[in-house]
Design an enzyme around this catalytic site. Sequence first.
Site, PDB file in Angstrom:
ATOM      1  N   ASP B 199      25.676  80.233 122.699  1.00 17.11           N
ATOM      2  CA  ASP B 199      26.569  81.127 123.134  1.00 17.11           C
ATOM      3  C   ASP B 199      27.422  80.595 124.339  1.00 17.11           C
ATOM      4  OD1 ASP B 199      27.884  83.625 124.192  1.00 17.11           O
ATOM      5  OD2 ASP B 199      26.038  84.460 124.433  1.00 17.11           O
ATOM      6  N   HIS B 372      25.622  88.065 128.735  1.00 14.85           N
ATOM      7  CA  HIS B 372      25.639  86.557 128.260  1.00 14.85           C
ATOM      8  C   HIS B 372      25.135  85.583 129.265  1.00 14.85           C
ATOM      9  CE1 HIS B 372      28.134  87.591 124.626  1.00 14.85           C
ATOM     10  NE2 HIS B 372      28.474  88.453 125.318  1.00 14.85           N
TER      11      HIS B 372
END
Lengths: 558, 558
Positions: B199, B372
Site C-alpha cells: 500500500d 494507511h
Amino acid sequence: MTTADARNQLPLRLLPLGGLGEIGKNMMVVEYGEDIVVIDAGVLFPEVDMPGIDVVIPNMDYLADNAERVRAVLITHGHEDHIGAVPHLLNRLNVPVYAPRMAIELVRQKLRNAGLLADAELNRVAPGEKIRAGDLDVEWFDVTHSIPDACGIAIDTPLGKVVHTGDFKIDHDPMVGEPSDLRQLARISNDGVFLLMSDSTYAEEEGASESDRAVTDGLFGLIAEAPGRVIVSSFASQIARIQIVADAAEAFDRKLVVLGRSMVENTKLARELGHLRIPDGLMISAAEAESLPERRVIVMTTGSQGEPSSGLVRMSRDQHREISIREDDTIILSANTIPGNEVAVNDSINDLVQLGARVVTNRQANTHVSGHARREELRLVLNLTRPQYFVPVHGEFRMLRAHADLAVDQGVAPENSIVLTDGDVLELTSQSAEIVDREVAGHIFVHGLGLWDEAGNVVVERRSLAREGIVTVSLAIDRDNRRIVGEPRLVSMGFVHAADAESLFEDTRDELQPVLERFSNENLEWNELEDLIRATVGRYLTRRTKRRPLVIPVTIDV
Amino acid sequence: MTTADARNQLPLRLLPLGGLGEIGKNMMVVEYGEDIVVIDAGVLFPEVDMPGIDVVIPNMDYLADNAERVRAVLITHGHEDHIGAVPHLLNRLNVPVYAPRMAIELVRQKLRNAGLLADAELNRVAPGEKIRAGDLDVEWFDVTHSIPDACGIAIDTPLGKVVHTGDFKIDHDPMVGEPSDLRQLARISNDGVFLLMSDSTYAEEEGASESDRAVTDGLFGLIAEAPGRVIVSSFASQIARIQIVADAAEAFDRKLVVLGRSMVENTKLARELGHLRIPDGLMISAAEAESLPERRVIVMTTGSQGEPSSGLVRMSRDQHREISIREDDTIILSANTIPGNEVAVNDSINDLVQLGARVVTNRQANTHVSGHARREELRLVLNLTRPQYFVPVHGEFRMLRAHADLAVDQGVAPENSIVLTDGDVLELTSQSAEIVDREVAGHIFVHGLGLWDEAGNVVVERRSLAREGIVTVSLAIDRDNRRIVGEPRLVSMGFVHAADAESLFEDTRDELQPVLERFSNENLEWNELEDLIRATVGRYLTRRTKRRPLVIPVTIDV
C-alpha cells in the site's frame, strides 16, 4: 439644527454584492447620504458545477439603478477578484476608478482589452493621499498582500471613519513594496473608527502569518541542491516570489526565464514600477536557455493551480512549445492549492513525476506563505482601530463567523459585530445597527457575450445535459390534416453509444406509435402531443437504460 | 527435468487493472502457469469531469478472454474500492470469491441487491487458513485498516511467496478487530518473499500512523464539553469510530442514534460479527431522542465527504427528515476530506455554521486518523519481508514512485523495484523482471445499465454539452423533389435564455436560407447538406454569442 447636525443624523448604509461562498469579497457598496462609493469590483472563477462559464461577476443592478449617486470605484489592490469586474461595471455606468499604482495599471490593461479605455476615468492614488468622492474624503493606507501596492481604504464620514482593510497581512519587512503602515492606520483611527471591515480569509487560523521572506530560505535551499533545471510555478501577480527567484538565480549563477503572457506582462509592469529589482542580463529567453547547461537555468511560470492553459500544465502534458520536462528537473510549486483545484493540481504533479521530474510542494518544503492575516494580526488591527461596529469581509461564512466572534473577544459589543450576506442592507447610526432591506445581489454568470443570473436556466440546463444527456424527437406534422408526415427522428448526445442507439430508438419509435395515432384520431392539443411524446419516450428510455435523459420534442409544420 | 523443475522455470505474471489516478488499486491480476487469481475487484467514484457517471470499474476484458484460467477472486477487505466491482465481474465470469468475514458479508449484500447471489460461490476465509486456487495456495493475514477484518494476502508459488498487503497500517492495539499480525507475516516471509506488493497511499508521509485509539481522546474531549447534541459524521464502514462514539455515549450518559441506511446496516453487521460492543438500550431512534434533553443525545451519521444524499448534507440544507440543526449542536467531522471533495465539504460546513451549529474538523481537534501506513511502517514491512521484487500498489503515481524509492533504500535492487501502470504485464523470474506486454486496461464508466470505455464518446459528449450547450436544427425534406418543406426549427438547451433565443434563431434561419437554396438548386449530397448546416449555423452563432454550441442537424424525410 445646523446642517452638520442634520447630516450627523443620516445613517451609513452598507451593502455587500457578489462573492461565491465568500461574502462581500468582490464588491462592497458604502452609502452615506446622497453618495455611493464602491469598494472593489472583482470576478470569481467558476466552480465545477458551472460548466462552460468564463467568470462570475456580482449582480450590479443596484448600482445601475442608482447610477447618478455612484461617485467612485475604490480599488484596494490588483488581484482579479478585486478588479476583474471593472469592465463590466463601467459598461453599465461611467464612474471614476481610483486605485493604487500596480492595480491601476492592471485595470488599464483590462479596459484596453475590452475596448473601454477611451471613455474611462482612471486615477492613480498614493497611500496617504486623499481624494474626494461626493462629500466623502477617501484615503488609502499601505498593507502587505501577495501583490505589490496593496492598500486598505479609510472613508471619512460624519459618523466617523469607515476602514476597510482590503486583503492584507502584517509584514514589517516585505520582499517588495512598503511594510504595512501601522502608523497611518493608528493616525486614521485616532479620530475614532465608526466601522471596521476586515479580511477574514484566515480568521480560523491562530498565530501570525510569516513574511514572504520566510520563503527565501526554502526556495534558496531547493535551488542550491537542484542537480539540473529548476522550474518554479506561482501566481502571475506574485511579484515578491519572482523577486526571490531572481535573487536565487543571481546567487547561484543561473539565468532566469519567465514564461506565460500574464507573468511576462506583470514582470514588465513590476519592473517599470520599481517593485522588481532584476539586473540586466539576468533574464533570458527559453531559446537562449537551451544553449546553457541545465544547472544554469531557472524557469518561472504559471500553473500552480493546475490551470489547463498554464505553462506548468502544458509541460506536464509534454505540450509546451518551449520547455520539455527532463529527468533531473526540479519543479517547485510556490503556492497553496485553492480549494476546488486539488484534483487538477494533483494530476499535473503525477504527470510531471511520470516524466521523471522531482516535484516539491509546500508540504515538503517552505515554498509558500499566504498573503492573509491570521488571528494574531486580526487582533492587532481590531486593537489599533477599536471600531464601534465590525463587519467581517472576505471569507466563507464560517470564517466570517469566527472573525465576528474574535472582534467580540477584542471588545466590540456583540450586537455591533455583524455577519452580513450578499444583498443585506445594513444601516448603521451612532446608536443602532439594523439590516433594513435586501437588494438584488448574487452572481452573474458570464460566458462569451452571454450574462445570466442564478435563476437563469442555462447553467441548470447544462448540469442536467451533463448528467443525463439529451434525446430530441423530431416530427413533421401536417397540422391541417392532423397527420404525422414521415417517420419521427430520434437523435441523442451524451446518452448512448451510436452503435446502441439505432435499435434502441427503433424500439422507441414503435412505443411512440400509439401516441401518434391518438394525435390523428383524437382531438389532442398541440402541447398535449408534445407532453405525451416527452412522457412516453422518457418513460420507455428510463425503463430500457435505467437513466433519465432530457427528452425534447421538436415539431415541424409541413 | 522433473515436473517441479519445469514449473520452476515458469515466470510469474502481474497485471494491474483499473484505478483512477491510482494504479493497481482496484484490481490486480496474478498469474502463474495456467492459474489466474484476481486480488480485489473494486470501483472508483467518478471525478468531476465524468458527469452523470455512477461508478467507474476496471476494464475486465482480459479476465473474460481468459475466463477458463481464472481460479478465484481474493478480497483483502470490504471497502467499495476493493469489492464494488464484484457484481460486474461475476456478471462476466463465474468464479469463486474468497474474502474475510466483514468483506464476504458486504459482498453478499451487494450480490443480493444485484440479483446475482443465487449463482455466486462465496467463501469466508479466516486469517491463517489456506485455500487452494488451481495449483496455488493462498493465505490471508491480519492487518489493521479503517474497516474490520482487513487482511493482506500471501500466495505460494514455486518462485516463492507473493505478498500483497492490501490497504493497511500497523496497529498493535486497534479499537476493533485483531492487531496487525506481524508474527504471521514473519512466518510467511521466512520461506523467502519473491514479490511484495504494498500500500503506497501514504508513502510520501514520514513517521508512523497513529492508532484509531488516538481519536478517542479527541472525540471524548469534544463530547465532554458539548453543551447540546453531538452529531458525528464518518464513513459508514468506519466501525472503530462507531465504537468510540458508542463508548463516549456510555461515558457521558448520552444515547446513540445511528442514521443512514449504510451506516445502520454496517452497524448491525459489525455487531453480529462481534466487532462492535454496544450495550442493549444505548441505541435509540431519532424519534425517541426527541424526548430526551439535547445533551443526552449523540447522533452518528454519514456525510463526511459532502455527499449530496448523506445524512449530514441533508441536515446542512435543513432537508433531513429526522434531524433539524439547532443553535447548540456540536458537529464533528471524523474523517479526512478525500481529494476532489473539498468544495462539497466546505459548502456543507458553511451551511451548518449558518444554521448556528459549531463544526469541528480534524484541523481543530484530533477527530480522525488515517488507515494507511506511513513510511516508518512501510519500512517495517519491507524489512520483515525482504522481497526479491517490489511493486508498489494503491496510490497515485508520485506515491508509487516514492514507495519504490523507499524499497531501494531498504535494500531491494533498483532494477527489482518496479512502478507499473494499469495494463502493464510484468513477467518475473528468479533472474529477471520485464514488462513483456500491454493488455487492455483502464476505466469503464457505469451509468444505469450503460457501460462505456474511455474511448466511448458519451462522456466526451457530455463534457462538451455542459461547456457549450446544444442547438438542433430540424428540417423536413422532400427527397424526391430536393425540396425543404416548411421552416427549419432550431431548439437549444444550455445555450441561451429562452427569451433571447427567438430573435437569435430567426436571424440564424435567415442566414441558413442560401444554404437551403443551394440544396434545391445544386446537386448537393445529403451529408454535404448536413455539413453545410452545421458549419453555417455554428459560425453564425459563434459570431453572435462568442460561444461554440454543438450544432446537430436533424433531417426528416416527408
